[in-house]
Scaffold this active site. Sequence first.
Site, PDB file in Angstrom:
ATOM      1  N   HIS A  97      -9.185 -54.493 -15.326  1.00 47.19           N
ATOM      2  CA  HIS A  97     -10.001 -53.339 -15.689  1.00 47.19           C
ATOM      3  C   HIS A  97      -9.701 -52.223 -14.700  1.00 47.19           C
ATOM      4  O   HIS A  97      -8.959 -52.411 -13.734  1.00 47.19           O
ATOM      5  CB  HIS A  97     -11.491 -53.699 -15.684  1.00 47.19           C
ATOM      6  CG  HIS A  97     -12.031 -54.118 -14.362  1.00 47.19           C
ATOM      7  ND1 HIS A  97     -11.616 -55.258 -13.702  1.00 47.19           N
ATOM      8  CD2 HIS A  97     -12.976 -53.559 -13.546  1.00 47.19           C
ATOM      9  CE1 HIS A  97     -12.274 -55.396 -12.570  1.00 47.19           C
ATOM     10  NE2 HIS A  97     -13.102 -54.368 -12.448  1.00 47.19           N
ATOM     11  N   HIS A  99     -11.634 -50.386 -12.548  1.00 54.22           N
ATOM     12  CA  HIS A  99     -12.324 -50.101 -11.295  1.00 54.22           C
ATOM     13  C   HIS A  99     -11.243 -50.007 -10.215  1.00 54.22           C
ATOM     14  O   HIS A  99     -10.254 -50.753 -10.244  1.00 54.22           O
ATOM     15  CB  HIS A  99     -13.329 -51.193 -10.958  1.00 54.22           C
ATOM     16  CG  HIS A  99     -14.608 -51.079 -11.728  1.00 54.22           C
ATOM     17  ND1 HIS A  99     -15.444 -52.144 -11.978  1.00 54.22           N
ATOM     18  CD2 HIS A  99     -15.216 -49.990 -12.309  1.00 54.22           C
ATOM     19  CE1 HIS A  99     -16.491 -51.737 -12.686  1.00 54.22           C
ATOM     20  NE2 HIS A  99     -16.378 -50.447 -12.894  1.00 54.22           N
ATOM     21  N   ASP A 101     -10.634 -50.900  -7.140  1.00 57.57           N
ATOM     22  CA  ASP A 101     -10.114 -52.005  -6.323  1.00 57.57           C
ATOM     23  C   ASP A 101      -9.205 -52.938  -7.107  1.00 57.57           C
ATOM     24  O   ASP A 101      -8.613 -53.852  -6.537  1.00 57.57           O
ATOM     25  CB  ASP A 101     -11.258 -52.787  -5.674  1.00 57.57           C
ATOM     26  CG  ASP A 101     -12.308 -53.273  -6.658  1.00 57.57           C
ATOM     27  OD1 ASP A 101     -12.669 -52.506  -7.556  1.00 57.57           O
ATOM     28  OD2 ASP A 101     -12.780 -54.422  -6.521  1.00 57.57           O
ATOM     29  N   HIS A 102      -9.066 -52.697  -8.403  1.00 56.28           N
ATOM     30  CA  HIS A 102      -8.205 -53.545  -9.238  1.00 56.28           C
ATOM     31  C   HIS A 102      -6.968 -52.813  -9.755  1.00 56.28           C
ATOM     32  O   HIS A 102      -6.156 -53.420 -10.452  1.00 56.28           O
ATOM     33  CB  HIS A 102      -9.000 -54.098 -10.413  1.00 56.28           C
ATOM     34  CG  HIS A 102     -10.118 -54.996  -9.980  1.00 56.28           C
ATOM     35  ND1 HIS A 102     -10.011 -56.362  -9.938  1.00 56.28           N
ATOM     36  CD2 HIS A 102     -11.363 -54.702  -9.519  1.00 56.28           C
ATOM     37  CE1 HIS A 102     -11.144 -56.877  -9.487  1.00 56.28           C
ATOM     38  NE2 HIS A 102     -11.976 -55.890  -9.220  1.00 56.28           N
ATOM     39  N   HIS A 175     -18.386 -57.793 -17.751  1.00 57.40           N
ATOM     40  CA  HIS A 175     -18.470 -57.011 -16.520  1.00 57.40           C
ATOM     41  C   HIS A 175     -19.057 -55.614 -16.738  1.00 57.40           C
ATOM     42  O   HIS A 175     -18.970 -54.760 -15.857  1.00 57.40           O
ATOM     43  CB  HIS A 175     -17.072 -56.911 -15.892  1.00 57.40           C
ATOM     44  CG  HIS A 175     -17.064 -56.346 -14.508  1.00 57.40           C
ATOM     45  ND1 HIS A 175     -17.880 -56.825 -13.488  1.00 57.40           N
ATOM     46  CD2 HIS A 175     -16.340 -55.329 -13.949  1.00 57.40           C
ATOM     47  CE1 HIS A 175     -17.644 -56.133 -12.375  1.00 57.40           C
ATOM     48  NE2 HIS A 175     -16.717 -55.214 -12.639  1.00 57.40           N
ATOM     49  N   ASP A 242     -13.804 -60.534 -11.907  1.00 56.73           N
ATOM     50  CA  ASP A 242     -14.911 -59.615 -12.185  1.00 56.73           C
ATOM     51  C   ASP A 242     -15.627 -59.924 -13.500  1.00 56.73           C
ATOM     52  O   ASP A 242     -15.284 -59.390 -14.559  1.00 56.73           O
ATOM     53  CB  ASP A 242     -14.442 -58.156 -12.178  1.00 56.73           C
ATOM     54  CG  ASP A 242     -14.347 -57.614 -10.770  1.00 56.73           C
ATOM     55  OD1 ASP A 242     -14.217 -58.433  -9.839  1.00 56.73           O
ATOM     56  OD2 ASP A 242     -14.418 -56.393 -10.581  1.00 56.73           O
ATOM     57  N   HIS A 300     -12.060 -62.326  -4.235  1.00 53.74           N
ATOM     58  CA  HIS A 300     -12.827 -61.119  -4.511  1.00 53.74           C
ATOM     59  C   HIS A 300     -14.174 -61.163  -3.780  1.00 53.74           C
ATOM     60  O   HIS A 300     -15.237 -61.064  -4.376  1.00 53.74           O
ATOM     61  CB  HIS A 300     -13.032 -60.963  -6.025  1.00 53.74           C
ATOM     62  CG  HIS A 300     -13.486 -59.588  -6.435  1.00 53.74           C
ATOM     63  ND1 HIS A 300     -14.808 -59.266  -6.587  1.00 53.74           N
ATOM     64  CD2 HIS A 300     -12.788 -58.472  -6.732  1.00 53.74           C
ATOM     65  CE1 HIS A 300     -14.918 -58.000  -6.964  1.00 53.74           C
ATOM     66  NE2 HIS A 300     -13.706 -57.491  -7.057  1.00 53.74           N
TER      67      HIS A 300
END
Length: 335
Positions: A97, A99, A101-102, A175, A242, A300
């Site tokens: 996804h 976000h 940090d990914h 999520h 996530d 994570h």
Amino acid sequence: SPILLIFQEQYRVLFWEESPFFQKAIYERVSGRLMSVRDLIILGCSSQQPTRLRNHGAYVLRWNNEGFLFDPGEGTQRQFIYADVSPTTVTRIFVSHFHGDHCLGLGSMLMRLNLDRISHPVHCYYPASGKVYFDRLRFGTIYHDHINVIEHPVSSPGVVHEDSQFKIEADFLNHGIDNIGWRIQEADSIKFDPKKLSANGVTGRLVKELEQKKSLLIRDQVVTLEEVSSVRKGDVFACVIDTKYCKSAVNLARDAKLLLCESTYLDEHRDLAFNHNHLTASQAAEIAKEANAKQLILTHFSARYRDLAPFVKEAAKVFPNVDVADDFKRFPFPK
């Protein structure tokens, strides 16, 4: 003293052993196409906020001449250097996804592969609803674009790729936004029984011919493939990053040899996990147990935790074969 073997530029010597009769070298081609290793390398294991010891998440799985890179967070390109792994081993990139940090490392990874002028294509899989973010990351700066990026925007669950080596499946997790978990299954293979081959007179080139034709006439007797072999089921790797607990996560992890699963919180912060659509260590363990996975790797982690030992302790009560990710840690994935 050992003889230093000098290879062409595209080879990097990994190991050699001295012998009175020969020098043996095991090498990898920098383009990533001759990898024989099977392992999962943790390039980062933090969640939204990196720490002094843990980078944003990123995970590379080297398997059957492919390099699968999952969720390249900020700084992934540099983490490859510290891990002593060539970035050019990457053949497929998976973004669960968008976000930050990914995915914040996606653009720089593609630019690095472009700079290295890799000859192989790079397949990119991501939620179709995030196409605009993918484009922003890929074309966020000026550069001469030489790389062949093949996009696979995913809009529905199911098989997203299948060839003679792998089947790759995707399913949506829970999520709060479009977020995808991945399941990669190796193709089944034939495992020959040397004793049965010898007893039936199947030697040399006849072995390959039998595999292709399924039966052969040898010594006036029909020998079938089933008589001298068995089917080895392909291994499964699952990546669940996530999500709250959901059936999709269990289905993706079903019978996985290795399950990489988020566990952002410990049970003492279960309310935070619920409110932010994440898992605790024990909840990740429940998924592994229900799915009949063989090994669970937790990752994570929230920056609030310095010591990761409690994650193993908590999860092991539910699923004993568990370990935690840590930057540059490697997990073998033997056949």
